[in-house]
Motif scaffolding. Structure first.
Motif, PDB file in Angstrom:
ATOM      1  N   ARG A  53       0.932  -1.056  -0.090  1.00 43.16           N
ATOM      2  CA  ARG A  53       0.057   0.048   0.114  1.00 43.16           C
ATOM      3  C   ARG A  53       0.969   1.246   0.087  1.00 43.16           C
ATOM      4  O   ARG A  53       1.955   1.213   0.644  1.00 43.16           O
ATOM      5  N   ALA A  98       0.348   5.558   0.828  1.00 46.62           N
ATOM      6  CA  ALA A  98      -0.805   6.555   1.130  1.00 46.62           C
ATOM      7  C   ALA A  98      -0.087   7.831   0.927  1.00 46.62           C
ATOM      8  O   ALA A  98       1.073   8.046   1.307  1.00 46.62           O
ATOM      9  N   ASP A 131      -3.561   4.630  -1.144  1.00 46.25           N
ATOM     10  CA  ASP A 131      -4.718   5.171  -0.436  1.00 46.25           C
ATOM     11  C   ASP A 131      -4.620   6.848  -0.401  1.00 46.25           C
ATOM     12  O   ASP A 131      -3.458   7.249   0.219  1.00 46.25           O
ATOM     13  N   TYR A 136      -7.684   6.579   8.642  1.00 49.64           N
ATOM     14  CA  TYR A 136      -7.269   5.401   7.580  1.00 49.64           C
ATOM     15  C   TYR A 136      -6.821   4.528   8.285  1.00 49.64           C
ATOM     16  O   TYR A 136      -5.832   4.296   8.841  1.00 49.64           O
ATOM     17  N   TYR A 141      -5.326   0.359   9.138  1.00 53.80           N
ATOM     18  CA  TYR A 141      -4.526  -0.591   8.433  1.00 53.80           C
ATOM     19  C   TYR A 141      -4.642  -1.672   9.574  1.00 53.80           C
ATOM     20  O   TYR A 141      -5.223  -1.613  10.619  1.00 53.80           O
TER      21      TYR A 141
END
Length: 223
Positions: free
Chosen positions: A72, A74, A94, A103, A105
């Motif tokens: 991921r 971000a 993201d 957000y 995780y």
């Protein structure tokens, strides 16, 4: 006080920035891939702040995306196109739209913090689900209106001492030289502002680390 959040400062300063937290969160990616190679396998997310090359190393980001196709990334909306251009799949990005949002995780939550720089920029609050909290901010003129009460770890820019930099500016003016320090004053956080923020927020369980310190000072403090 010993910090109860594990971190590795891979690099900090104008030559590159990258911090690995709890072996799974990379904050900033402004260094060559080989500097991060032994961390790559365990990473869960890369938190990016702004476009400057000492925080956003395009070749390294491309390599990370290639080596870890499910990793991921971000960031604020200002970095999305650049990430895609580096080969990061849009489905893996993201977009941190607002400081009011959190957000989620696996094991922690992230909130962006808007910062004042010469390009769009943000810092981060990371809240671990076991109650630990950390704050990260570099490349900003100030931290006005930002609070991070009783966090366990503060990683904050302390780029220069105000008196020292004013002396350098005065000397260069006297010598008829260009003083790049004027831009430093506009775009980076002084140690005094850093300390004011930390001391107004830190509690008895907290500790802090100065980031983006002038290179000579960083070496002096970490020998």
């Amino acid at each position: 006080m010993t910090c109860n959040i594990n971190y590795d400062i891979v690099a900090t300063g104008s030559k590159g920035n990258a911090v690995v937290v709890e072996k799974r969160i990379l904050i900033d990616c402004g260094v060559p891939y080989k500097w991060l190679a032994h961390h790559v396998k365990g990473l869960q997310v890369v938190l990016l702040t702004h476009i400057h090359s000492d925080h956003f190393h395009r070749i390294t980001i491309h390599r990370l995306a290639k080596e870890r196709p499910t990793l991921r990334f971000a960031c604020g909306e200002w970095l999305v196109k650049d990430l895609v251009d580096c080969g990061v799949a849009m489905k893996n990005i993201d977009v941190m739209a607002s400081a009011a949002n959190h957000y989620l995780y696996h094991g922690f939550t992230v909130s962006p913090v808007p910062l004042s720089h010469n390009v769009p920029n943000c810092g981060y609050k990371i809240l671990f689900h076991d109650g630990r909290k950390m704050f990260y901010a570099t490349d900003t003129n100030n931290l006005n209106g930002i609070t991070a009460k009783d966090f366990n770890l503060y990683m904050v820019e302390a780029n220069y001492g105000t008196e020292e930099i004013q002396e350098r500016i005065a000397q260069k003016k006297e010598n008829g030289e260009y003083a790049y320090e004027h831009q430093v004053l506009k775009n980076h956080l002084s140690k005094e502002k850093c300390d004011d923020f930390i001391y107004s927020n830190i509690g008895s369980r907290g500790t802090y680390v100065y980031l983006h310190v002038h290179e000579d000072k960083w070496k002096e403090n970490h020998q």
